[in-house]
Design a protein around this motif. Structure first.
Motif, short mmCIF file in Angstrom:
data_model
loop_
_atom_site.label_atom_id
_atom_site.label_comp_id
_atom_site.label_asym_id
_atom_site.label_seq_id
_atom_site.Cartn_x
_atom_site.Cartn_y
_atom_site.Cartn_z
N SER A 42 5.69 2.35 3.44
CA SER A 42 7.33 2.50 3.62
C SER A 42 7.73 3.78 2.66
N THR A 43 7.24 3.78 1.58
CA THR A 43 7.47 4.96 0.54
C THR A 43 6.75 6.27 1.15
N VAL B 54 -3.10 10.33 -0.19
CA VAL B 54 -1.83 10.43 -0.40
C VAL B 54 -1.06 9.96 -1.54
N VAL B 55 0.04 10.19 -2.08
CA VAL B 55 0.92 9.73 -2.88
C VAL B 55 2.31 9.88 -2.33
N ARG C 42 5.81 10.82 -9.26
CA ARG C 42 5.58 9.47 -9.96
C ARG C 42 5.48 9.69 -11.29
N MET D 37 0.68 -1.45 -0.09
CA MET D 37 -0.07 0.02 -0.11
C MET D 37 0.97 1.41 0.15
N ASP E 94 -3.17 8.18 -6.31
CA ASP E 94 -3.24 8.75 -7.51
C ASP E 94 -3.51 7.64 -8.76
P1 GDP Z 1 4.32 -1.18 1.75
O1 GDP Z 1 4.38 -2.68 1.57
O2 GDP Z 1 3.32 -0.79 2.21
O3 GDP Z 1 5.56 -0.67 2.54
O4 GDP Z 1 4.62 -0.62 0.20
P2 GDP Z 1 5.94 -0.01 -0.43
O5 GDP Z 1 6.29 1.13 0.07
O6 GDP Z 1 7.02 -1.10 -0.40
O7 GDP Z 1 5.23 0.19 -1.85
C1 GDP Z 1 5.16 -0.94 -2.71
C2 GDP Z 1 4.97 -0.52 -4.16
O8 GDP Z 1 3.88 0.67 -4.53
C3 GDP Z 1 6.22 0.14 -4.60
O9 GDP Z 1 6.76 -0.44 -5.96
C4 GDP Z 1 6.07 1.60 -4.67
O10 GDP Z 1 6.74 2.01 -5.66
C5 GDP Z 1 4.56 1.52 -5.15
N1 GDP Z 1 4.07 2.83 -4.37
C6 GDP Z 1 4.24 3.39 -3.38
N2 GDP Z 1 3.45 4.35 -2.99
C7 GDP Z 1 2.77 4.76 -4.17
C8 GDP Z 1 1.96 5.76 -4.45
O11 GDP Z 1 1.39 6.67 -3.76
N3 GDP Z 1 1.24 5.53 -5.75
C9 GDP Z 1 1.56 4.52 -6.61
N4 GDP Z 1 1.00 4.35 -7.84
N5 GDP Z 1 2.46 3.57 -6.25
C10 GDP Z 1 3.23 3.63 -5.08
#
Ligand code: GDP
Ligand code: MG
Length: 296
Positions: A38-39, A225-226, A242, A35, A173
């Motif tokens: 981390s990003t 959020v994005v 992005r 989701m 997004d």
């Molecule tokens: P986590 O498992 O919840 O920590 O997710 P991650 O931060 O590892 O992100 C998982 C994937 O989703 C990665 O490939 C990111 O680049 C992508 N991602 C993260 N944030 C966004 C966002 O706001 N929009 C889109 N389209 N992709 C995202």
């Protein structure tokens, strides 16, 4: 001036103490894996704190159970130091049967309260107790759901009882502006219906100024959020964003998403309040219930 006694220097005295000691900020992330948890955190703090999916080892991806892993890092801005702990809860709610998947998360939060209380009750207390109490929970809603799912309701009810919950629509997004507006309205209605009260709380609106600010924040909740760990060059200016088929999303652009609003809210306007409310509301409630049990 004869009448000046100098107590106005208290703000400078406090500042010195803060500069010397720094402070702790503990944020827990709750939501399905992938989701963008981390990003988003790495985007908020403009640094690489936790590994996002790309860097995860294969072993971690297949890990089934929800394992809670706090990562602490010291950040500094203009001489002010924060020990930031991000508590990741990987794969939350990913299983077919999500019954009780919130238990380890709630337990983690309560355990930190219990640890603080235990240290506070020692006859010889440490002068400064290392504060591991959770100050905020970023709760990630799946953009694909059309509002709160039954699991979200279950989890939010419990989480809001123990910590300051900040709900966000993950990866917004992927939605159109209309979809976002509708999503937000549904979530607000559902939270009101289920009596889920998220931070900031109505009783903290004591001053007019706070009331207006908090009202505007409540209006934005859940923050759409994005996140991005990539910088993109758009006509000579470098932005964090992005790349999409139709163009570039600049996460700092308020027309594109609520990222800046969320960051300002968490760090610029409500940081000290998040910490205070944790101590005065959530910890106090825990403390009262624990001490009452001992007496009875
Ligand atoms: P986590 O498992 O919840 O920590 O997710 P991650 O931060 O590892 O992100 C998982 C994937 O989703 C990665 O490939 C990111 O680049 C992508 N991602 C993260 N944030 C966004 C966002 O706001 N929009 C889109 N389209 N992709 C995202
Ligand atoms: Mg992650």
């Amino acid at each position: 001036v004869q009448d000046y006694v100098g107590f106005d220097t208290i703000t400078q005295q406090m500042e010195r103490k803060f500069l010397k000691r720094g402070f702790n900020l503990n944020v827990i992330l709750v939501g399905e894996s992938g989701m963008g948890k981390s990003t988003l955190v790495n985007s908020i703090f403009s640094t690489h704190l936790v590994d996002s999916q790309g860097r995860r080892t294969a072993q971690e991806v297949i890990r089934k159970t929800t394992e809670i892993s706090p990562v602490t890092q010291t950040l500094e801005e203009n001489g002010v130091r924060v020990r930031l702990t991000i508590i990741d809860t990987p794969g939350f709610g990913d299983q077919c049967n999500n019954e009780g998947c919130w238990v380890p998360v709630i337990k983690y939060i309560k355990d930190q309260h219990a640890a603080y209380l235990a240290r506070e009750l020692k006859p010889f207390r440490d002068r400064i107790i290392n504060d591991t109490r959770v100050h905020a929970c970023l709760y990630f809603l799946n953009p694909g759901s059309r509002g709160l799912r039954p699991l979200d309701v279950e989890v939010l009810k419990r989480l809001t009882e123990v910590t300051n919950v900040i709900p966000v629509i993950a990866k917004s997004d992927s939605m159109t502006t209309d979809e976002r507006t509708l999503f937000k309205r549904r979530v607000k209605e559902e939270m009101a219906f289920h009596r889920i009260s998220v931070y900031p709380y109505a009783c903290d609106d004591d001053v007019d100024e706070d009331r207006a600010l908090n009202a505007s924040i409540r209006d934005l909740i859940p923050f759409a959020v994005v996140g991005s760990e990539e910088t993109i060059d758009v006509d000579g200016t470098v932005v964090r964003g992005r790349r999409h088929g139709w163009g570039v999303i600049n996460i700092f652009d308020e027309a594109h998403c609520d990222f800046v609003h969320l960051r300002n809210f968490m760090l610029r306007t409500h940081l000290s309040d998040l910490i205070e409310v944790t101590a005065q509301r959530h910890y106090e409630q825990f403390r009262t219930s624990q001490l009452r049990q001992i007496k009875e």
